[in-house]
Design a protein around this motif. Structure first.
Motif, PDB file in Angstrom:
ATOM      1  N   ASN A  38       1.153  -0.929   0.205  1.00 31.68           N
ATOM      2  CA  ASN A  38       0.453   0.231   0.068  1.00 31.68           C
ATOM      3  C   ASN A  38       0.953   1.813  -0.081  1.00 31.68           C
ATOM      4  O   ASN A  38       1.585   1.537   1.469  1.00 31.68           O
ATOM      5  CB  ASN A  38      -1.027   0.164   1.078  1.00 31.68           C
ATOM      6  N   GLU A  39       1.218   1.925  -1.181  1.00 33.86           N
ATOM      7  CA  GLU A  39       2.134   2.749  -1.257  1.00 33.86           C
ATOM      8  C   GLU A  39       3.279   3.234  -1.307  1.00 33.86           C
ATOM      9  O   GLU A  39       3.708   1.172  -1.130  1.00 33.86           O
ATOM     10  CB  GLU A  39       1.664   4.052  -0.499  1.00 33.86           C
ATOM     11  N   ASN A  40       3.848   2.705  -0.687  1.00 32.82           N
ATOM     12  CA  ASN A  40       5.724   2.379  -0.793  1.00 32.82           C
ATOM     13  C   ASN A  40       5.238   1.963   1.508  1.00 32.82           C
ATOM     14  O   ASN A  40       6.304   1.398   1.689  1.00 32.82           O
ATOM     15  CB  ASN A  40       6.266   4.099   0.203  1.00 32.82           C
ATOM     16  N   GLN A  41       4.279   1.320   1.872  1.00 30.65           N
ATOM     17  CA  GLN A  41       4.399   0.275   3.459  1.00 30.65           C
ATOM     18  C   GLN A  41       3.993  -1.314   2.240  1.00 30.65           C
ATOM     19  O   GLN A  41       3.209  -1.240   1.851  1.00 30.65           O
ATOM     20  CB  GLN A  41       3.481   0.930   3.696  1.00 30.65           C
ATOM     21  N   LEU A  42       5.144  -1.974   3.070  1.00 32.32           N
ATOM     22  CA  LEU A  42       4.857  -3.241   3.086  1.00 32.32           C
ATOM     23  C   LEU A  42       4.016  -4.239   4.109  1.00 32.32           C
ATOM     24  O   LEU A  42       5.022  -4.360   5.234  1.00 32.32           O
ATOM     25  CB  LEU A  42       5.884  -3.724   2.937  1.00 32.32           C
ATOM     26  N   LYS A  43       3.025  -5.071   4.148  1.00 35.95           N
ATOM     27  CA  LYS A  43       3.138  -5.816   5.076  1.00 35.95           C
ATOM     28  C   LYS A  43       2.271  -7.016   4.978  1.00 35.95           C
ATOM     29  O   LYS A  43       2.179  -7.373   4.107  1.00 35.95           O
ATOM     30  CB  LYS A  43       1.946  -4.995   5.785  1.00 35.95           C
ATOM     31  N   VAL A  44       2.836  -8.157   6.090  1.00 36.22           N
ATOM     32  CA  VAL A  44       2.056  -8.710   6.081  1.00 36.22           C
ATOM     33  C   VAL A  44       1.361  -9.997   7.288  1.00 36.22           C
ATOM     34  O   VAL A  44       1.350  -9.061   8.476  1.00 36.22           O
ATOM     35  CB  VAL A  44       3.201 -10.013   6.111  1.00 36.22           C
ATOM     36  N   LYS A  45       0.636 -10.999   6.866  1.00 34.42           N
ATOM     37  CA  LYS A  45      -0.789 -11.300   7.953  1.00 34.42           C
ATOM     38  C   LYS A  45      -0.045 -12.329   8.260  1.00 34.42           C
ATOM     39  O   LYS A  45      -0.048 -12.925   7.226  1.00 34.42           O
ATOM     40  CB  LYS A  45      -1.681 -10.976   7.390  1.00 34.42           C
ATOM     41  N   LEU A  46       0.441 -12.973   9.847  1.00 30.49           N
ATOM     42  CA  LEU A  46       1.004 -13.904  10.502  1.00 30.49           C
ATOM     43  C   LEU A  46       0.079 -14.760  11.106  1.00 30.49           C
ATOM     44  O   LEU A  46      -0.042 -13.945  12.241  1.00 30.49           O
ATOM     45  CB  LEU A  46       2.371 -13.849  10.545  1.00 30.49           C
ATOM     46  N   TYR A  47      -0.236 -15.486  10.687  1.00 27.84           N
ATOM     47  CA  TYR A  47      -0.888 -16.259  12.478  1.00 27.84           C
ATOM     48  C   TYR A  47       0.161 -16.910  13.716  1.00 27.84           C
ATOM     49  O   TYR A  47       0.953 -17.372  13.196  1.00 27.84           O
ATOM     50  CB  TYR A  47      -1.917 -17.487  11.635  1.00 27.84           C
ATOM     51  N   LYS A  48      -0.040 -16.721  14.443  1.00 21.59           N
ATOM     52  CA  LYS A  48       0.783 -17.529  15.031  1.00 21.59           C
ATOM     53  C   LYS A  48       0.868 -18.441  15.652  1.00 21.59           C
ATOM     54  O   LYS A  48       1.741 -18.558  16.814  1.00 21.59           O
ATOM     55  CB  LYS A  48      -0.382 -16.531  16.876  1.00 21.59           C
ATOM     56  N   CYS A  49      -0.351 -19.420  14.585  1.00 21.23           N
ATOM     57  CA  CYS A  49       0.419 -21.020  14.962  1.00 21.23           C
ATOM     58  C   CYS A  49       1.007 -21.487  14.192  1.00 21.23           C
ATOM     59  O   CYS A  49       1.656 -22.311  13.975  1.00 21.23           O
ATOM     60  CB  CYS A  49      -1.285 -21.621  14.008  1.00 21.23           C
ATOM     61  N   THR A  50       1.878 -20.608  13.700  1.00 15.21           N
ATOM     62  CA  THR A  50       2.741 -20.960  12.347  1.00 15.21           C
ATOM     63  C   THR A  50       4.363 -20.495  12.876  1.00 15.21           C
ATOM     64  O   THR A  50       4.330 -20.581  13.795  1.00 15.21           O
ATOM     65  CB  THR A  50       2.458 -19.932  11.103  1.00 15.21           C
ATOM     66  N   THR A  51       4.970 -21.620  12.466  1.00 13.60           N
ATOM     67  CA  THR A  51       6.731 -20.953  12.472  1.00 13.60           C
ATOM     68  C   THR A  51       6.838 -19.974  11.809  1.00 13.60           C
ATOM     69  O   THR A  51       8.250 -19.699  13.106  1.00 13.60           O
ATOM     70  CB  THR A  51       7.109 -22.911  11.619  1.00 13.60           C
ATOM     71  N   THR A  52       6.677 -19.243  11.184  1.00 13.24           N
ATOM     72  CA  THR A  52       7.346 -17.296  10.400  1.00 13.24           C
ATOM     73  C   THR A  52       6.638 -17.266  11.849  1.00 13.24           C
ATOM     74  O   THR A  52       8.526 -16.100  11.764  1.00 13.24           O
ATOM     75  CB  THR A  52       5.685 -17.572   9.390  1.00 13.24           C
ATOM     76  N   TYR A  53       5.555 -17.041  12.350  1.00 18.40           N
ATOM     77  CA  TYR A  53       5.703 -16.015  13.324  1.00 18.40           C
ATOM     78  C   TYR A  53       6.665 -16.620  14.363  1.00 18.40           C
ATOM     79  O   TYR A  53       6.972 -15.766  14.813  1.00 18.40           O
ATOM     80  CB  TYR A  53       4.064 -16.526  13.763  1.00 18.40           C
ATOM     81  N   GLN A  54       6.931 -18.023  14.975  1.00 22.74           N
ATOM     82  CA  GLN A  54       7.294 -17.763  15.862  1.00 22.74           C
ATOM     83  C   GLN A  54       9.134 -17.490  15.704  1.00 22.74           C
ATOM     84  O   GLN A  54       9.652 -17.242  16.522  1.00 22.74           O
ATOM     85  CB  GLN A  54       7.557 -19.629  16.267  1.00 22.74           C
ATOM     86  N   ASN A  55       9.205 -17.710  14.404  1.00 22.29           N
ATOM     87  CA  ASN A  55      10.389 -17.609  14.387  1.00 22.29           C
ATOM     88  C   ASN A  55      11.245 -15.603  14.080  1.00 22.29           C
ATOM     89  O   ASN A  55      11.688 -15.193  14.337  1.00 22.29           O
ATOM     90  CB  ASN A  55      10.578 -17.928  12.701  1.00 22.29           C
ATOM     91  N   ILE A  56       9.712 -15.345  13.900  1.00 26.12           N
ATOM     92  CA  ILE A  56       9.803 -13.228  13.799  1.00 26.12           C
ATOM     93  C   ILE A  56       9.900 -13.157  15.260  1.00 26.12           C
ATOM     94  O   ILE A  56      10.695 -12.200  15.296  1.00 26.12           O
ATOM     95  CB  ILE A  56       8.658 -12.953  13.583  1.00 26.12           C
ATOM     96  N   LEU A  57      10.022 -13.710  16.233  1.00 21.29           N
ATOM     97  CA  LEU A  57       9.218 -13.536  17.690  1.00 21.29           C
ATOM     98  C   LEU A  57      11.332 -13.454  18.484  1.00 21.29           C
ATOM     99  O   LEU A  57      11.411 -12.627  18.918  1.00 21.29           O
ATOM    100  CB  LEU A  57       8.723 -14.177  18.435  1.00 21.29           C
ATOM    101  N   VAL A  58      11.305 -14.704  18.167  1.00 17.61           N
ATOM    102  CA  VAL A  58      13.114 -14.652  18.284  1.00 17.61           C
ATOM    103  C   VAL A  58      13.656 -14.200  17.060  1.00 17.61           C
ATOM    104  O   VAL A  58      15.005 -13.540  17.748  1.00 17.61           O
ATOM    105  CB  VAL A  58      13.351 -16.278  17.315  1.00 17.61           C
TER     106      VAL A  58
END
Length: 197
Positions: A38-58
Motif C-alpha cells: 500500500n503506497e510505500n508500505q509493505l505488510k504481511v499477515k502472520l498467523y500465530k500458529c505458524t513457524t514463521t511467526y515463532q521465528n519472527i519473535l526470536v
C-alpha cells in the motif's frame, strides 16, 4: 540499483503479491505468503500458529523471495518439503531476486499479527522483475470466462457464475488497479440478467 527502485520494480503497484518468506529463529523456514503493498508500505499477515511467526519473535528479520517462474516452489514451501536454499544475512534464500527486511509487529490480534516490513537490502538478478500477483492471473481467467457466458449450458452457467464471483472478489482484494474494469464487468454481467454472489 537503489533499494527503493528495486522494490518498486518488484512491487509495481498496490495490491497483494505472492512471495516465499524466509525466516530463522526456532528453525530455518520458508513459506508462501502474500505481501500487502500500500503506497510505500509493505505488510504481511502472520498467523500465530505458524513457524514463521515463532521465528519472527526470536529473529525479527525475513527474506522476501520473489519467485515468478517456478510455481512448484510455492508447493514445496507450503507443504514443508525439502528445498535447497542459501543463507544470506542469516536468512533462507531461494531466489536470485530477494528483499531483506526488518519485521515489526504493528497489530496484534488473537489469532494473527500484522507485520510491517522495513527493507534494508536487496539482491536483484534482472533489470525488471515483478512479484506474482494472483489477481492479474485471475483477471485473465475471468476475461476468458466472460466470453463464454452466452455459450454455456444452464448447468455450466450456474457453476461458472460461482467461479466468476470468486474471481471478482479475489481480484478486488489483490489487484486494486483493476477495480474500474471489474465494475464494468460486473455491470456487463448484470445487464445480461445474471446475479453475482
Amino acid at each position: 540499483m537503489e533499494l527503493q527502485e528495486a522494490i518498486k520494480n518488484i512491487f509495481p503497484s498496490n495490491g497483494i503479491y505472492e512471495v516465499i518468506l524466509g525466516t530463522k529463529g526456532i528453525r530455518d523456514n520458508i513459506s508462501p505468503i502474500g505481501v500487502i503493498v500500500n503506497e510505500n508500505q509493505l505488510k504481511v499477515k502472520l498467523y500465530k500458529c505458524t513457524t514463521t511467526y515463532q521465528n519472527i519473535l526470536v529473529y525479527p528479520y525475513c527474506s522476501i523471495n520473489v519467485v515468478i517462474d517456478d510455481p512448484k516452489m510455492f508447493y514445496l514451501a507450503l507443504f514443508d518439503k525439502s528445498v535447497k536454499y542459501n543463507l544470506i544475512h542469516g536468512l533462507p534464500v531461494v531466489s536470485d531476486n530477494v528483499i531483506f527486511s526488518n519485521c515489526k509487529i504493528i497489530e496484534d490480534h488473537t489469532e494473527y499479527v500484522i507485520l510491517s516490513l522495513d527493507p534494508f537490502d536487496v539482491k536483484y538478478s534482472r533489470q525488471k522483475i515483478s512479484a506474482f500477483n494472483r489477481g492479474n492471473c485471475l483477471f485473465i481467467d475471468l476475461l476468458v470466462n466472460i466470453t463464454r457466458l452466452d455459450i454455456f449450458s444452464r448447468e455450466e452457467l450456474e457453476s461458472m457464475l460461482k467461479v466468476i464471483s470468486y474471481e471478482i472478489k479475489v481480484i478486488k482484494r489483490t489487484q486494486p488497479n483493476l477495480l474500474d474494469i471489474i465494475r464494468e464487468i460486473e455491470d456487463l454481467i448484470r445487464s445480461k440478467g445474471y446475479k453475482l454472489e
